[in-house]
Design a protein around this motif. Sequence first.
Motif, PDB file in Angstrom:
ATOM      1  N   ALA A 119      42.212   0.607 -59.693  1.00 45.20           N
ATOM      2  CA  ALA A 119      41.968  -0.703 -59.493  1.00 45.20           C
ATOM      3  C   ALA A 119      42.026  -1.492 -61.027  1.00 45.20           C
ATOM      4  N   ALA A 120      41.564  -0.557 -62.001  1.00 45.25           N
ATOM      5  CA  ALA A 120      41.880  -1.157 -63.485  1.00 45.25           C
ATOM      6  C   ALA A 120      43.421  -1.317 -63.675  1.00 45.25           C
ATOM      7  N   SER A 121      44.333  -0.766 -62.966  1.00 42.45           N
ATOM      8  CA  SER A 121      45.543  -0.876 -63.362  1.00 42.45           C
ATOM      9  C   SER A 121      46.140  -1.933 -62.361  1.00 42.45           C
ATOM     10  N   ASN A 122      45.787  -2.065 -61.101  1.00 35.32           N
ATOM     11  CA  ASN A 122      46.116  -3.096 -60.110  1.00 35.32           C
ATOM     12  C   ASN A 122      45.710  -4.416 -60.236  1.00 35.32           C
ATOM     13  N   ARG A 123      44.475  -4.473 -60.829  1.00 36.19           N
ATOM     14  CA  ARG A 123      43.755  -5.800 -60.686  1.00 36.19           C
ATOM     15  C   ARG A 123      44.348  -7.048 -61.054  1.00 36.19           C
ATOM     16  N   SER A 124      44.186  -8.024 -60.183  1.00 34.58           N
ATOM     17  CA  SER A 124      44.616  -9.546 -60.591  1.00 34.58           C
ATOM     18  C   SER A 124      43.663 -10.375 -61.165  1.00 34.58           C
ATOM     19  N   GLU A 125      43.818 -11.642 -61.502  1.00 28.17           N
ATOM     20  CA  GLU A 125      43.130 -12.468 -61.762  1.00 28.17           C
ATOM     21  C   GLU A 125      42.106 -12.844 -60.801  1.00 28.17           C
ATOM     22  N   SER A 126      42.476 -12.870 -59.649  1.00 34.78           N
ATOM     23  CA  SER A 126      41.775 -13.360 -58.590  1.00 34.78           C
ATOM     24  C   SER A 126      40.674 -12.162 -58.218  1.00 34.78           C
ATOM     25  N   ASP A 127      41.087 -11.058 -58.336  1.00 35.17           N
ATOM     26  CA  ASP A 127      40.133  -9.838 -58.161  1.00 35.17           C
ATOM     27  C   ASP A 127      38.960  -9.896 -58.955  1.00 35.17           C
ATOM     28  N   LEU A 128      39.545 -10.219 -60.322  1.00 29.92           N
ATOM     29  CA  LEU A 128      38.386 -10.273 -61.580  1.00 29.92           C
ATOM     30  C   LEU A 128      37.519 -11.317 -60.864  1.00 29.92           C
ATOM     31  N   VAL A 129      38.040 -12.510 -60.419  1.00 30.00           N
ATOM     32  CA  VAL A 129      36.926 -13.770 -59.944  1.00 30.00           C
ATOM     33  C   VAL A 129      35.999 -13.252 -59.129  1.00 30.00           C
ATOM     34  N   GLU A 130      36.477 -12.444 -58.067  1.00 28.74           N
ATOM     35  CA  GLU A 130      35.692 -11.744 -56.842  1.00 28.74           C
ATOM     36  C   GLU A 130      34.363 -10.858 -57.535  1.00 28.74           C
ATOM     37  N   LEU A 131      35.050  -9.875 -58.385  1.00 30.80           N
ATOM     38  CA  LEU A 131      34.231  -9.110 -59.076  1.00 30.80           C
ATOM     39  C   LEU A 131      33.051  -9.700 -59.856  1.00 30.80           C
ATOM     40  N   GLU A 132      33.401 -10.724 -60.522  1.00 29.39           N
ATOM     41  CA  GLU A 132      32.482 -11.563 -61.591  1.00 29.39           C
ATOM     42  C   GLU A 132      31.412 -12.465 -60.479  1.00 29.39           C
ATOM     43  N   ARG A 133      31.738 -12.684 -59.432  1.00 34.12           N
ATOM     44  CA  ARG A 133      31.121 -13.549 -58.348  1.00 34.12           C
ATOM     45  C   ARG A 133      29.737 -12.495 -57.774  1.00 34.12           C
ATOM     46  N   ALA A 134      30.526 -11.403 -57.370  1.00 33.23           N
ATOM     47  CA  ALA A 134      29.464 -10.299 -56.942  1.00 33.23           C
ATOM     48  C   ALA A 134      28.343  -9.777 -57.745  1.00 33.23           C
TER      49      ALA A 134
END
Length: 255
Positions: A119-134
């Motif tokens: 995931a650290a290699s594949n993540r996108s900016e939208s993935d980061l937003v979801e993780l931040e919200r969680a």
Amino acid sequence: MAARSESAQPARVYQQIADAIENAILSGELNPGDHLPSERELVERYGVSRPTIREALRVLESNHLVKSRLGDRRGPIVLSASSHLLQKSLTRLTAGEVVGLASLLQFRMIIESAAVLLAASNRSESDLVELERANARMRAGIDLGYAEFSAADLDFHRTVARTCSNPLLEFSGEAVRESVLRLTQQRITDSGDSRAQMLLSVRHHEDLLEAIRNKNGPLASWLLRDGLYWYYVDYVDPADLPSLRGLADEVRPRE
């Protein structure tokens, strides 16, 4: 979906029909979102009674392969693949005490540390937003109660698993998380330091999120294993702790 005669092994014909439909789903003959034929059409196709068809559909629904919708005159809808069958197997193993908490945590460490590395290699900016919200919901959940906190925690890990882009890691991780939660939820809720546990978990997830943001897979993988060890250390038999600590590693990778 080949037709079968109800005269052959009548006590088990519903299972044969369920197996035939399941094979059609697994082979791609039926895809997620497709509808099965109506109950009447299935009766005609297989030459069996309505109760037999209904029992076959019940089996398919219990395995989360199809779902009937109230008021929909069409046949049940085919569902997307899920971790349900693996979860069912783990439930049986833990219920029979074949697999204990330490073994589940070892499995979770292995599965999820691999997932977060990818995931650290594949993540996108939208993935980061979801993780931040969680992670924000986890922090808010400390005051709302363990149920809210746990739901946000699961969302965080589901996003990581989805981001790793490996369905096997995603389904395995989902199943083992549910099994660990089922064994520990009540003990954590009943403990006098559940708030401290939740605060510890939030800090761990913030560090993990930062490693994912920086695309530092080795650090994210280590943080995942180390965090799981310290979160559950008080709920595992002391005799099993060395093997868990061994998986967690002692040396923290570089930032």
